[in-house]
Design an enzyme around this catalytic site. Structure first.
Site, mmCIF file in Angstrom:
data_model
loop_
_atom_site.group_PDB
_atom_site.id
_atom_site.type_symbol
_atom_site.label_atom_id
_atom_site.label_comp_id
_atom_site.label_asym_id
_atom_site.label_seq_id
_atom_site.Cartn_x
_atom_site.Cartn_y
_atom_site.Cartn_z
ATOM 1 N N HIS A 67 0.834 -1.205 0.000
ATOM 2 C CA HIS A 67 0.000 0.000 0.000
ATOM 3 C C HIS A 67 0.874 1.263 0.000
ATOM 4 O O HIS A 67 0.665 2.180 -0.798
ATOM 5 C CB HIS A 67 -0.914 -0.023 1.236
ATOM 6 C CG HIS A 67 -1.792 1.174 1.370
ATOM 7 N ND1 HIS A 67 -3.109 1.155 1.000
ATOM 8 C CD2 HIS A 67 -1.547 2.419 1.824
ATOM 9 C CE1 HIS A 67 -3.635 2.342 1.231
ATOM 10 N NE2 HIS A 67 -2.702 3.128 1.731
ATOM 11 N N GLU A 68 1.865 1.288 0.886
ATOM 12 C CA GLU A 68 2.733 2.471 0.982
ATOM 13 C C GLU A 68 3.619 2.615 -0.256
ATOM 14 O O GLU A 68 3.924 3.724 -0.681
ATOM 15 C CB GLU A 68 3.586 2.407 2.255
ATOM 16 C CG GLU A 68 2.791 2.382 3.546
ATOM 17 C CD GLU A 68 1.745 3.482 3.668
ATOM 18 O OE1 GLU A 68 1.999 4.613 3.196
ATOM 19 O OE2 GLU A 68 0.675 3.214 4.223
ATOM 20 N N HIS A 71 1.758 4.519 -2.912
ATOM 21 C CA HIS A 71 1.906 5.965 -2.702
ATOM 22 C C HIS A 71 3.267 6.432 -3.212
ATOM 23 O O HIS A 71 3.376 7.437 -3.923
ATOM 24 C CB HIS A 71 1.808 6.320 -1.209
ATOM 25 C CG HIS A 71 0.454 6.212 -0.613
ATOM 26 N ND1 HIS A 71 -0.617 6.971 -1.021
ATOM 27 C CD2 HIS A 71 -0.007 5.437 0.411
ATOM 28 C CE1 HIS A 71 -1.672 6.674 -0.289
ATOM 29 N NE2 HIS A 71 -1.336 5.734 0.583
#
Length: 152
Positions: A67-68, A71
């Site tokens: 998920h990170e 980003h």
């Protein structure tokens, strides 16, 4: 798992799922409370909450890292890296990253006590998490004086 092992894991996941190198730092941050991880826009570093590793194990941490990294890679490429952006949602789906992480158990979350105030005249009750200055505020129903009735 320590910070060096986490750094290696993030680099491996970045190459495996994104076919791109992760060129910054990844480390555990004990101060994170409500989130599984955090991507820092200015430094491009990634913080991971160690409580998720201890409570849920490696699979949950891998999901948080993916998920990170979504980003991270989208921000560096100048694409939509925020949660509501279409680019972000598509990349999450492509790499199999979760949109949200699992909630931590209630033991790790501190609950604030509830304060109950009461009007002297009409006995209207008001529940608050923070203290209220009873010398300045009055009842919204009858404009009577309020007082701290009990801590719930």
């Amino acid at each position: 798992m320590n910070d060096q092992m986490l750094q290696k894991l993030v680099e491996d996941i970045s190459l495996t799922y994104f076919n791109k190198k992760f060129k910054h730092r990844a480390y555990f941050n004990n101060r994170l409370r409500t989130t599984g991880g955090r991507y820092m826009l200015h430094s491009h570093n990634i913080d991971i909450n160690p409580k998720y590793f201890h409570e849920y194990g490696l699979d949950e941490v891998i999901g948080i890292i993916k998920h990170e990294l979504c980003h991270y890679h989208l921000h560096i490429e100048g694409k939509g890296y925020k949660h509501g952006d279409q680019d972000f949602k598509l990349l999450l789906k492509k790499v199999g990253a979760p949109r949200f992480c699992s909630p931590l158990s209630n033991e790790t979350k501190a609950r604030k006590p509830i304060l109950i105030y009461r009007c002297r005249d009409c006995h209207q009750e008001y529940k608050r998490k923070r203290r209220v200055d009873t010398t300045r505020l009055v009842c919204g129903k009858c404009a009577g004086k309020i007082y701290l009735y009990r801590k719930g």
